[in-house]
Design a protein around this motif. Structure first.
Motif, PDB file in Angstrom:
ATOM      1  N   GLN A   1      43.414  89.551  12.650  1.00 58.26           N
ATOM      2  CA  GLN A   1      44.138  88.467  12.005  1.00 58.26           C
ATOM      3  C   GLN A   1      43.901  87.199  12.807  1.00 58.26           C
ATOM      4  O   GLN A   1      44.132  87.180  14.027  1.00 58.26           O
ATOM      5  CB  GLN A   1      45.621  88.766  11.923  1.00 58.26           C
ATOM      6  N   LEU A   2      43.415  86.169  12.127  1.00 58.86           N
ATOM      7  CA  LEU A   2      43.105  84.903  12.777  1.00 58.86           C
ATOM      8  C   LEU A   2      43.705  83.763  11.965  1.00 58.86           C
ATOM      9  O   LEU A   2      43.700  83.814  10.735  1.00 58.86           O
ATOM     10  CB  LEU A   2      41.588  84.689  12.848  1.00 58.86           C
ATOM     11  N   PRO A   3      44.160  82.715  12.642  1.00 57.00           N
ATOM     12  CA  PRO A   3      44.592  81.523  11.900  1.00 57.00           C
ATOM     13  C   PRO A   3      43.386  80.875  11.226  1.00 57.00           C
ATOM     14  O   PRO A   3      42.265  80.903  11.760  1.00 57.00           O
ATOM     15  CB  PRO A   3      45.164  80.603  12.980  1.00 57.00           C
ATOM     16  N   ILE A   4      43.600  80.286  10.082  1.00 58.02           N
ATOM     17  CA  ILE A   4      42.502  79.681   9.329  1.00 58.02           C
ATOM     18  C   ILE A   4      41.796  78.602  10.139  1.00 58.02           C
ATOM     19  O   ILE A   4      40.582  78.454  10.054  1.00 58.02           O
ATOM     20  CB  ILE A   4      42.985  79.138   7.955  1.00 58.02           C
TER      21      ILE A   4
ATOM     22  N   LEU B   1      37.744  78.351  10.657  1.00 58.56           N
ATOM     23  CA  LEU B   1      36.980  77.158  10.300  1.00 58.56           C
ATOM     24  C   LEU B   1      36.175  76.611  11.470  1.00 58.56           C
ATOM     25  O   LEU B   1      35.142  75.967  11.272  1.00 58.56           O
ATOM     26  CB  LEU B   1      37.922  76.080   9.758  1.00 58.56           C
ATOM     27  N   LYS B   2      36.619  76.866  12.700  1.00 58.79           N
ATOM     28  CA  LYS B   2      35.904  76.397  13.890  1.00 58.79           C
ATOM     29  C   LYS B   2      34.735  77.306  14.277  1.00 58.79           C
ATOM     30  O   LYS B   2      33.908  76.938  15.103  1.00 58.79           O
ATOM     31  CB  LYS B   2      36.859  76.305  15.085  1.00 58.79           C
ATOM     32  N   MET B   3      34.666  78.497  13.702  1.00 61.25           N
ATOM     33  CA  MET B   3      33.633  79.458  14.088  1.00 61.25           C
ATOM     34  C   MET B   3      32.247  78.979  13.691  1.00 61.25           C
ATOM     35  O   MET B   3      32.062  78.368  12.651  1.00 61.25           O
ATOM     36  CB  MET B   3      33.883  80.815  13.421  1.00 61.25           C
ATOM     37  N   GLY B   4      31.327  79.292  14.540  1.00 61.13           N
ATOM     38  CA  GLY B   4      29.935  78.993  14.253  1.00 61.13           C
ATOM     39  C   GLY B   4      29.101  80.254  14.390  1.00 61.13           C
ATOM     40  O   GLY B   4      29.614  81.345  14.672  1.00 61.13           O
TER      41      GLY B   4
ATOM     42  N   ILE C   1      34.385  88.146  16.945  1.00 60.60           N
ATOM     43  CA  ILE C   1      35.734  88.402  16.453  1.00 60.60           C
ATOM     44  C   ILE C   1      36.171  89.742  17.016  1.00 60.60           C
ATOM     45  O   ILE C   1      35.527  90.773  16.762  1.00 60.60           O
ATOM     46  CB  ILE C   1      35.767  88.449  14.913  1.00 60.60           C
ATOM     47  N   GLN C   2      37.242  89.733  17.790  1.00 55.66           N
ATOM     48  CA  GLN C   2      37.755  90.969  18.379  1.00 55.66           C
ATOM     49  C   GLN C   2      38.488  91.771  17.308  1.00 55.66           C
ATOM     50  O   GLN C   2      39.343  91.244  16.594  1.00 55.66           O
ATOM     51  CB  GLN C   2      38.694  90.658  19.537  1.00 55.66           C
TER      52      GLN C   2
END
Length: 75
Positions: A17-20, A24-27, A32-33
């Motif tokens: 579970q990740l905040p949106i 959006l910052k992922m490249g 992702i753990q």
């Protein structure tokens, strides 16, 4: 006759579970753990229904899944 019936299969290694804003910052190359360990079973779904669990097998550059438990449904 059944060979032509399409089904959707998903193999789920784990979840997170990740905040949106973080998504959006992922490249490219972002990690992702997941909420699972190396030896935890992988879940196999067909048409969004859990049908089996298994273990991921890696051989060279190929991955496969060994089915270790088939989920039985009551009738």
């Amino acid at each position: 006759m059944l060979e032509e019936v399409p089904v959707q299969m998903s193999v789920v290694l784990g979840s997170s579970q990740l905040p949106i804003r973080q998504v959006l910052k992922m490249g490219r190359g972002a990690l992702i753990q997941l909420d699972c360990g190396y030896d935890d079973p992988t879940e196999i779904y067909v048409n969004d229904k859990l049908i089996a669990r298994g273990k991921i097998q890696v051989s060279g550059d190929r991955m496969s899944i060994e089915v270790t438990d088939v989920i039985r449904r009551g009738r």
